[in-house]
Design an enzyme around this catalytic site. Structure first.
Site, PDB file in Angstrom:
ATOM      1  N   LYS A   1      13.737 -30.821 -40.295  1.00 51.36           N
ATOM      2  CA  LYS A   1      12.356 -30.632 -40.742  1.00 51.36           C
ATOM      3  C   LYS A   1      12.156 -29.196 -41.222  1.00 51.36           C
ATOM      4  O   LYS A   1      12.867 -28.280 -40.820  1.00 51.36           O
ATOM      5  CB  LYS A   1      11.379 -30.924 -39.602  1.00 51.36           C
ATOM      6  CG  LYS A   1      11.419 -32.367 -39.117  1.00 51.36           C
ATOM      7  CD  LYS A   1      10.848 -33.299 -40.178  1.00 51.36           C
ATOM      8  CE  LYS A   1      10.993 -34.752 -39.778  1.00 51.36           C
ATOM      9  NZ  LYS A   1      12.388 -35.221 -39.817  1.00 51.36           N
ATOM     10  N   ASP A   2      11.142 -29.028 -42.082  1.00 50.05           N
ATOM     11  CA  ASP A   2      10.834 -27.717 -42.631  1.00 50.05           C
ATOM     12  C   ASP A   2      10.642 -26.681 -41.522  1.00 50.05           C
ATOM     13  O   ASP A   2      10.039 -26.968 -40.491  1.00 50.05           O
ATOM     14  CB  ASP A   2       9.548 -27.775 -43.459  1.00 50.05           C
ATOM     15  CG  ASP A   2       9.692 -28.635 -44.695  1.00 50.05           C
ATOM     16  OD1 ASP A   2       9.790 -29.859 -44.536  1.00 50.05           O
ATOM     17  OD2 ASP A   2       9.702 -28.080 -45.802  1.00 50.05           O
ATOM     18  N   LYS A   3      11.141 -25.497 -41.780  1.00 52.32           N
ATOM     19  CA  LYS A   3      10.931 -24.399 -40.837  1.00 52.32           C
ATOM     20  C   LYS A   3       9.511 -23.853 -40.950  1.00 52.32           C
ATOM     21  O   LYS A   3       8.827 -23.666 -39.947  1.00 52.32           O
ATOM     22  CB  LYS A   3      11.939 -23.275 -41.095  1.00 52.32           C
ATOM     23  CG  LYS A   3      11.724 -22.056 -40.202  1.00 52.32           C
ATOM     24  CD  LYS A   3      12.763 -20.973 -40.475  1.00 52.32           C
ATOM     25  CE  LYS A   3      12.511 -19.751 -39.587  1.00 52.32           C
ATOM     26  NZ  LYS A   3      13.511 -18.676 -39.819  1.00 52.32           N
TER      27      LYS A   3
ATOM     28  N   LYS B   1       6.966 -28.350 -33.385  1.00 56.30           N
ATOM     29  CA  LYS B   1       7.489 -27.010 -33.599  1.00 56.30           C
ATOM     30  C   LYS B   1       6.789 -26.353 -34.790  1.00 56.30           C
ATOM     31  O   LYS B   1       6.288 -27.038 -35.690  1.00 56.30           O
ATOM     32  CB  LYS B   1       9.005 -27.032 -33.838  1.00 56.30           C
ATOM     33  CG  LYS B   1       9.455 -27.739 -35.105  1.00 56.30           C
ATOM     34  CD  LYS B   1      10.967 -27.706 -35.242  1.00 56.30           C
ATOM     35  CE  LYS B   1      11.429 -28.317 -36.557  1.00 56.30           C
ATOM     36  NZ  LYS B   1      10.949 -27.566 -37.751  1.00 56.30           N
TER      37      LYS B   1
END
Length: 367
Positions: free
Chosen positions: A80-82, A51
């Site tokens: 998880k980090d955007k 993503k």
């Protein structure tokens, strides 16, 4: 009460300069490390998904809509980090319902790379760690004495982190970020580009007795408040110059485990120092909650002195049903390598689950 995150000390001195983080999509890559291989059979579908510019919860909601399942049937091991390119596992418990065609799943910024099965549910916390590939661009000197960025000093700082570790601070992502944009970016100061807010602002409302009805936002506020207090204790240990030095009463965590033991015998000092240098153990600080503070003697006094100025935070955390836990104050990047080319720094390393790569970056430059 106004909770700040700008005053926390760096371990190895001031930032060596500034750099640009996440200028391009591939500048921040995170790959999940489960620590086990899915069995390939069972009632739980495991999706290995890539993503970009999407947060984990939003992807989970999208998978639930596509598969016509309840959100509770979609699980993941960690968020998880955007603002990054990330790869992680999602679990789908479809039971007796028909499995959808995953090739037809469409979500801008997301792509399913692999579909397999497992005999057990994917749960939060089973994650072993994460592998990072980070590029810092446009290394720039902020020193009045040096016009060019000091590459030699950067190499020395990287070696220190590799061989001695870095503070296990919770990163700014934990506390929430407000990103500002402007047509004329020159008029937006570095401070205004990225302001703390979000979760810490919610946490302050929680302290003030306000109700947060949204369960997810309430959870993030609680987490931010607890993490803030933990970071404050790390900051004080750095200020008092005992970050690397064990104190009588320290709770020592075994590396790769949540188990800890007490350092209470001065005769063991040399052995403790040796084990710390070998990364066999780590000094811990409290994740605050109700119950007995595990540290004793000198460390207990230090930790109590750190939290005493914040009685409202202590009361709030105690009232939420959280229990006293411990977390290592140091992180050791595994497989740490780097390359410096054309005024850019490329780093590769792995960290245990729950640790923040931005805490490594913070020891090097302002971003």
């Amino acid at each position: 009460m106004s909770l700040s995150i700008s005053h926390w000390s760096r371990l190895y001195g001031d930032a060596l300069g500034s750099a640009t983080l996440k200028q391009e999509l591939h500048d921040f890559i995170v790959e999940e490390q489960l620590g086990f291989e899915p069995s390939g059979e069972g009632e739980h579908i495991f999706l290995w998904l890539e993503k970009a510019n999407l947060n984990t919860a939003f992807v989970a909601e999208s998978l639930a809509r596509y598969s016509k399942l309840h959100l509770r049937d979609i699980t993941y091991a960690g968020r998880k980090d955007k603002f990054a390119l990330t790869r992680q596992w999602f679990g789908v418990h479809i039971a007796n319902k028909k499995e959808p065609n995953w090739d037809d799943f469409e979500l801008q910024g997301a792509k399913i790379l692999q579909v397999t099965r497992n005999d057990r549910k994917l749960r939060v916390g089973v994650l072993k760690g994460n592998k990072f590939e980070i590029t810092l661009r446009n290394l720039t000197s902020t020193s009045k004495d040096y016009a060019e960025f000091d590459i030699c000093a950067l190499e020395q700082r990287l070696e220190l982190i590799k061989h001695q570790g870095a503070p296990n601070y919770y990163g700014s992502q934990r506390f929430g970020e407000i990103r500002l944009t402007a047509k004329d970016t020159e008029q937006v100061t570095a401070t205004a580009r990225l302001l703390q807010g979000g979760n810490l602002a919610l946490a302050e409302k929680l302290i003030g007795g306000e109700s947060i009805r949204n369960r997810n936002r309430r959870s993030m506020a609680i987490s931010a408040l607890r993490s803030w207090l933990f970071n404050e204790i790390i900051h004080q240990r750095i200020v008092q110059q005992n970050f690397h030095h064990p104190l009588l009463g320290d709770a020592m965590q075994l590396s790769g485990s949540n188990s800890f033991f007490m350092f209470e015998d001065e005769a063991e000092h040399a052995d403790i120092i040796k084990r710390l240098a070998e990364f066999d153990i780590n000094i811990t600080a409290p994740l605050w909650g109700d119950g007995k503070l595990h540290s004793t003697a000198t460390t207990r006094a230090l930790e109590l002195n750190c939290v005493t100025p914040f009685p409202d935070i202590i009361q709030t955390l105690n009232s939420l049903g959280l229990k006293q836990e411990r977390r290592a104050i140091r992180i050791i990047p595994q497989g740490f390598t780097w390359q410096i080319e054309d005024n850019n720094l490329m780093m590769q390393f792995s960290l245990p689950a729950g640790c923040f790569a931005t805490s490594i970056v913070r020891e090097l430059v302002d971003v």
